[in-house]
Design a protein around this motif. Structure first.
Motif, short mmCIF file in Angstrom:
data_model
loop_
_atom_site.label_atom_id
_atom_site.label_comp_id
_atom_site.label_asym_id
_atom_site.label_seq_id
_atom_site.Cartn_x
_atom_site.Cartn_y
_atom_site.Cartn_z
N SER A 1 11.76 1.73 9.66
CA SER A 1 12.67 2.86 9.56
C SER A 1 13.50 3.05 10.82
CB SER A 1 11.88 4.15 9.29
OG SER A 1 11.18 4.05 8.09
N GLY A 2 13.25 2.25 11.83
CA GLY A 2 14.08 2.32 13.02
C GLY A 2 13.40 2.89 14.25
N ASP B 1 0.32 -0.93 7.75
CA ASP B 1 1.58 -0.66 7.05
C ASP B 1 2.20 0.66 7.47
OD1 ASP B 1 1.03 -2.93 5.73
OD2 ASP B 1 0.61 -2.02 3.78
N LEU B 2 1.32 1.64 7.75
CA LEU B 2 1.84 2.96 8.07
C LEU B 2 2.71 2.91 9.32
CD1 LEU B 2 -1.40 4.97 7.35
CD2 LEU B 2 0.73 5.14 6.08
N SER C 1 -0.69 13.22 -0.66
CA SER C 1 -2.00 13.29 -1.32
C SER C 1 -1.92 14.06 -2.63
CB SER C 1 -3.02 13.94 -0.38
OG SER C 1 -2.53 15.18 0.06
N ARG D 1 12.25 6.12 0.75
CA ARG D 1 12.27 6.03 2.21
C ARG D 1 12.97 4.74 2.66
NH1 ARG D 1 6.54 5.90 4.93
NH2 ARG D 1 6.58 3.81 4.05
N THR E 1 0.82 -1.21 0.00
CA THR E 1 0.00 0.00 0.00
C THR E 1 0.85 1.26 0.00
OG1 THR E 1 -0.03 -0.02 2.39
CG2 THR E 1 -1.83 -1.14 1.29
N VAL F 1 -3.93 7.04 2.48
CA VAL F 1 -3.88 5.99 1.46
C VAL F 1 -4.36 4.69 2.09
CG1 VAL F 1 -2.44 4.84 -0.20
CG2 VAL F 1 -1.85 7.12 0.56
N SER F 2 -5.35 4.11 1.51
CA SER F 2 -5.88 2.89 2.12
C SER F 2 -5.08 1.68 1.65
CB SER F 2 -7.33 2.72 1.77
OG SER F 2 -7.46 2.64 0.38
N LEU G 1 -2.22 10.67 12.92
CA LEU G 1 -3.22 10.27 11.93
C LEU G 1 -4.59 10.01 12.55
CD1 LEU G 1 -1.07 8.07 9.56
CD2 LEU G 1 -1.96 10.36 9.17
N THR H 1 -5.49 15.75 5.60
CA THR H 1 -4.66 14.87 4.78
C THR H 1 -5.49 13.70 4.29
OG1 THR H 1 -4.04 13.85 6.84
CG2 THR H 1 -2.49 15.39 5.89
N ALA H 2 -5.12 13.21 3.15
CA ALA H 2 -5.80 12.03 2.63
C ALA H 2 -5.01 10.80 3.05
CB ALA H 2 -5.87 12.11 1.12
N ALA I 1 5.87 0.71 8.65
CA ALA I 1 6.89 1.44 7.91
C ALA I 1 7.77 2.24 8.87
CB ALA I 1 6.24 2.37 6.89
N TYR J 1 12.71 10.23 7.51
CA TYR J 1 12.29 9.79 8.84
C TYR J 1 13.29 8.84 9.50
CZ TYR J 1 9.38 7.97 12.58
OH TYR J 1 8.90 7.62 13.81
N GLY J 2 13.71 7.85 8.74
CA GLY J 2 14.64 6.85 9.30
C GLY J 2 15.93 7.50 9.76
N ALA K 1 2.28 2.78 2.10
CA ALA K 1 2.39 3.23 3.48
C ALA K 1 3.19 4.52 3.60
CB ALA K 1 3.00 2.14 4.36
N VAL K 2 2.99 5.39 2.64
CA VAL K 2 3.61 6.71 2.73
C VAL K 2 2.76 7.52 3.71
CG1 VAL K 2 4.13 8.79 1.46
CG2 VAL K 2 4.51 6.57 0.40
N TRP K 3 3.42 8.13 4.69
CA TRP K 3 2.65 8.82 5.73
C TRP K 3 2.01 10.08 5.18
CZ3 TRP K 3 7.88 7.73 7.79
CH2 TRP K 3 7.94 6.44 8.35
N PRO K 4 0.68 10.15 5.25
CA PRO K 4 -0.01 11.27 4.61
C PRO K 4 0.21 12.60 5.33
CG PRO K 4 -1.57 9.86 5.78
CD PRO K 4 -0.25 9.18 5.83
N HIS K 5 0.65 12.55 6.60
CA HIS K 5 0.80 13.80 7.33
C HIS K 5 2.21 14.34 7.25
CE1 HIS K 5 2.05 10.60 9.93
NE2 HIS K 5 2.51 11.43 10.83
N LYS K 6 3.08 13.67 6.51
CA LYS K 6 4.45 14.16 6.37
C LYS K 6 4.72 14.46 4.90
CE LYS K 6 6.31 11.36 10.18
NZ LYS K 6 6.85 12.39 11.10
N GLN L 1 4.04 8.09 -5.36
CA GLN L 1 4.02 7.62 -3.96
C GLN L 1 4.87 6.37 -3.83
OE1 GLN L 1 0.27 7.35 -1.97
NE2 GLN L 1 -0.61 9.02 -3.14
N TYR M 1 3.00 17.02 -0.25
CA TYR M 1 2.39 15.99 0.58
C TYR M 1 1.97 14.81 -0.29
CZ TYR M 1 2.45 18.72 4.82
OH TYR M 1 2.86 19.40 5.93
#
Lengths: 382, 577
Positions: free
Chosen positions: B482-483, B474-475, A156, A170, A107, B576-577, B497, B573-574, B478, A122-123, A109-114, A163, A154
């Protein structure tokens, strides 16, 4: 069950002999999910720099295996070693954040708020790097995936493909020792998916990162893999190079799953162990010579049952100079479809259905024709 | 299995390869600690008081299992009458709420009657106003003799005697109905909106007329919604305390909840109180089981959508009848009560003529007077609301995460426990809290906080859990890859979120804390009065104008804090599902 390619009897590019420990080693890995054995005894080694693809239908245990490697699931039996150190067994699991991995999710899993840059960096932030250094690294890895211009956006505001690249960036930013990819292309549309396959392969080769890639798409597997691991029902059916799993599948399952398979049943007439061949009297008519694995040949005897695998593109209308067959296969026309680059023909040979890909629609007399196998293409699957 | 032969056959001989330090790092102390604490608090808040409550009702002073307590408790004077009253209240209120809510829902969702938005708004207002505040309004409007509607009827409409009497059992039923009918209204109109037009179109194409389609297709499709709403209404009516306490005192009758309250007055008789609460608990448990198995099993169709023009019935001449019905409902449930409340709070004294010269602000002045009990109660209420909202939002976040993200056998138990607290009658729950924590926290706000937090936790839990449910795992994974450790992944990814859901939960819990009466009545002492208990006190003392002024404060704060929901539900924010 033997999981090595029966054709050669050894693992291609076998990493066992190298001085470096394998990046990843799975030993008799087991995991039950509910009532089913999702992963039922898997052994695998991934050498540094190698790209290994786990290929199989949904429910074959490939994603479960990947999630155990990532540390999200704990195995019930067996062990996972990363760089020669134990990462998981039934009683111990190193948490995911301590495994120094990169992972691309189905999916994204890209963070939508960043923002893109915050996602990618991030890492590095978690690792406690210096601001300037992080910015530099993020810029570099964004350039690598051709997203340099979108750092401030962003998610979105990005397309699916973009994405996807952010997720990849990432995962790469922390310079992991092993990159895990869980069906990363399955949410992209068909044309983009094809493009990304080659791009991913090129990237992997360029930076030489070790990858473990999970997919159910055989084309993807063939493009991306140094070695393909074909899985079914929690076990490994075959490990081999793309050519090996396609041309010399270890089982009917592999033959059917990787590419389209014509399976012709018959009875062994003669066995030539020295040449690695048998001749088989096909129930569909004709007697054909086929290659077979050393393991199968060792016990093969005349009168025994055998199944020949033939790829649709290996069956032709023209008789080759030195055919592997006696009379050619007598087939009856059923239907034909024009697919642009080729014709897809549905035929039957003595009630055995046959699929043939041909550049020409072929010539049939009274709906019948004689077909020839490309020399050396027939292969005994069992 | 021969595949392991190439490697070492014994998986155990390689474990030495993992250094002890690295193996220890597999344990995640922070995560265990946070989750452990949350579960401990959950048990302390909900499981412990409930266990005590059941224990007290069936175990006598010597520690023997007995049912004598029930016998003695129900043989007390007036107890059977109270039980009969409660039963009648539940029956009448449920019937009334359905009779009001279902037609109204149909009119709003499926007809072209005018003013539909106003009906929805009125139902919303009616739902927000707690019943003990409705009592204040309706005393002003319909008290025998001095009620202003009665005066109007006698002076101008030629009635020889006052037609309305709110201080009666009938009055109580009326107030309860207008308090709970929005439950039916909202549930049924949502269900009607969710019935996909194609279901009805299919029946029409097969030759069924409009009426037949309504009866054989539409109604069965919304039946689960009606059933759910009916169960909620019954539970609400059975456990209601505010209006029965206020009206019952004046009209001299009791229901089970007010009897429980009486049993806890000095000297408190915990055993009897627990025993009397037991029927309510059993009824609640049975209802929730019915809800879980009967309703859920039938609830197989939830499609999203709005009524299409095809589903809208043209009423023709009946349009104005429907409009009249709507106007009556709007006035009776929203306009009159709110207007009455505002007016009463500035009227020099109840019964005075409504003239400009009789409008004063002295009641508000008294409410905010530092030496008067009301001001302290406002501060207490606000403090409690603040603390409750924060505790519930935090606890809801952790528990919601645990239930959605951790696979372990206790997951279902957590959900079950939280939902029990939701269905549990407040008054009985307060008895449990009192028995469990009276020695530790007697006469403190902490005691009330514990009760509020336990009772309102389910609301925060459900909201936050839904929020987490919508987040792909996943969010978070992830972030781990990333640590980031567990806590950090929750802080950097999960929390930002679900902040919207947490915010809404906070606001709702805050607003509900402000109006909580039944538990407050049992748990508050002289120093720990809250606004609702003071309102009831004012009503009982006949200081109805002060009750109105303080009620206006409650409603105003509640509504303005609810306005914050708009802020939280704005999506930045949108996902992603």
């Amino acid at each position: 069950m033997n999981f090595y390619s029966p054709a050669t009897g050894i693992v291609p590019d076998a990493p066992v002999a190298t001085a470096q420990p394998p990046r990843l080693e799975l030993r008799d890995l087991r995991k039950r999910l509910g009532d089913t054995a999702a992963v039922n005894g898997i052994d695998l080694q991934v050498a540094p720099g190698e790209s290994v693809v786990l290929l199989g239908p949904s429910g074959c245990g490939k994603t479960t295996t990947l999630r155990m490697v990532a540390g999200f699931l704990q195995p019930e039996g067996g062990e996972i070693h990363l760089d020669g150190t134990l990462a998981s067994n039934a009683s111990f699991a190193l948490p995911p954040e301590k495994r120094r991995l990169g992972m691309v999710f189905q999916t994204y899993a890209v963070w939508p708020h960043k923002t893109v840059a915050e996602n990618v960096g991030y890492g590095l932030v978690v690792a406690g790097g210096k601001r300037a250094e992080i910015d530099r690294e993020v810029a570099a890895v964004l350039d690598l995936v051709q997203l340099g211009d979108l750092a401030r956006r962003y998610p979105s505001e990005l397309s699916g493909g973009q994405q996807q690249r952010v997720a990849l960036a990432r995962a790469l930013a922390t310079k992991p020792t092993l990159l895990l990819l869980d069906e990363p292309l399955s949410n992209l549309d068909a044309s983009l998916r094809q493009e990304m396959r080659f791009e991913l392969r090129a990237l992997q080769k360029r930076i030489g990162i070790t990858t473990l890639y999970v997919t159910h798409d055989q084309d993807e597997a063939l493009v991306l893999a140094d070695r393909v691991v074909v899985m079914n029902k929690g076990r490994i059916e075959q490990v081999g190079t793309p050519e090996e799993v396609y041309r010399t599948p270890a089982s009917r399952f592999v033959g059917n799953f990787v590419g389209t398979a014509n399976l012709l049943e018959g009875t062994v007439v003669t066995v030539d162990r020295a040449a690695g061949r048998v001749s088989v009297a096909l129930y569909a008519g004709d007697i054909a010579t086929a290659r077979a694995s050393a393991g199968w040949l060792a016990t093969a005897a005349p009168g025994q049952h055998a199944t020949l695998l033939l790829r649709p593109e290996d069956i032709r209308f023209d008789r080759p100079e030195k055919p592997d067959q006696q009379t050619g296969l007598d087939v009856r026309f059923v239907s034909a479809a024009f697919l642009g680059s080729r014709y897809e023909l549905q035929l039957t040979a003595n009630d055995t259905p046959l699929r043939v890909q041909s550049r020409t629609p072929g010539t049939f007399t009274d709906d019948r024709a004689r077909l020839w196998f490309r020399p050396d293409s027939a292969w005994v699957v069992a | 299995m021969s595949s392991a032969t190439l490697f070492t056959d014994d998986p155990h001989d390689v474990q030495d390869g993992a250094p002890l330090l690295q193996r220890l790092s597999g344990i995640q102390p922070v995560k265990l600690l946070v989750i452990g604490c949350a579960i401990f608090i959950l048990l302390a808040l909900i499981a412990y008081p409930l266990a005590l409550l059941i224990g007290y009702s069936v175990i006598d002073a010597q520690g023997n299992l007995t049912f004598d307590t029930f016998e003695k408790a129900f043989n007390r004077r007036g107890m059977w009458a109270a039980t009969v009253n409660s039963t009648m209240l539940v029956g009448l209120v449920t019937a009334g709420a359905c009779a009001l809510g279902i037609p109204l829902a149909w009119i709003v969702a499926r007809t072209d009657a005018p003013g539909k938005i106003l009906v929805t708004l009125a139902a919303g207002i009616s739902f927000v106003i707690p019943s003990f505040i409705s009592v204040v309004s309706w005393i002003f409007l319909a008290a025998p003799n001095s009620g202003y509607l009665n005066k109007l009827a006698v002076e101008y409409l030629g009635f020889t005697q006052a037609p309305f009497n709110i201080m009666s059992f009938g009055g109580l039923v009326f107030i309860e109905i207008i308090g709970v009918y929005p439950l039916v209204f909202f549930a049924v109109s949502a269900a009607l909106n969710n019935v996909d037009a194609s279901n009805e179109q299919a029946a029409r194409v097969l030759g069924a007329g409009r009426l037949r389609t309504t009866l054989t297709i539409t109604l069965p499709l919304v039946r689960p919604a009606i059933l759910s709403a009916v169960i909620l209404v019954m539970l609400d009516a059975l456990s209601s305390f505010g209006a029965p306490a206020a009206i019952g005192t004046m009209a001299n009758f009791s229901v089970i909840t007010t009897k429980i309250y009486d049993l806890l007055k000095f000297p408190p008789q915990f055993n009897y109180a627990a025993a009397v609460a037991m029927p309510i608990m059993v009824f609640t448990a049975v209802s929730l089981l019915i809800q879980k198995y009967a309703v859920r099993a039938e609830n197989f169709r939830t499609l999203t959508g709005k009524a299409t023009s095809d589903q809208i019935t043209t009423l023709g001449r009946w349009r104005w009848v429907a409009a009249g019905f709507c106007i009556v409902v709007i006035f009776a449930t929203a306009v009159l009560p709110i207007g009455a409340l505002l007016l009463l709070s500035v009227l020099s004294s109840f019964g005075a003529d409504i003239t400009l010269s009789n409008l004063v602000t002295k009641h508000y002045a008294l409410i905010f007077d530092p030496d008067f009990v009301a001001r302290g109660s406002i501060i207490n209420s606000l403090l409690l609301a603040l603390a409750t909202a924060t505790v519930c939002a935090g606890l809801g976040l952790v528990l919601g995460w645990v239930v959605e993200r951790v696979r372990f056998f206790g997951r279902e138990a957590i959900t079950f426990l939280v939902m029990i607290a939701y269905g549990f009658p407040s008054i009985a729950y307060a008895v449990g809290i009192l028995m469990g924590y009276v020695n530790l926290f007697y006469g403190t706000l902490t005691l009330i906080l514990i009760a509020y937090a336990g009772k309102l936790l389910p609301i925060a839990f459900v909201l936050v859990r839904n929020g987490i449910q919508q987040l792909s795992t996943d969010l978070e994974e992830a972030a781990r890859i990333s640590g980031a450790g567990w806590l950090r992944s929750v802080r950097d990814v999960t929390f930002p979120l679900v902040r919207g859901a947490v915010g809404i939960a906070w606001v709702l819990v805050f607003s509900l804390s402000l109006r909580e009466l039944s538990m407050s009545a049992i748990l508050s002492q002289a120093d720990t009065q809250v606004m609702p208990t003071v309102v009831i006190q004012f009503i009982e003392d006949g200081a109805i104008e002060l009750a109105a002024a303080l009620s206006v404060v409650i409603v105003t704060v509640s509504l303005s804090i609810l306005g914050l929901i708009r802020f939280f539900s704005r999506k930045k924010t949108a996902v992603v599902s």
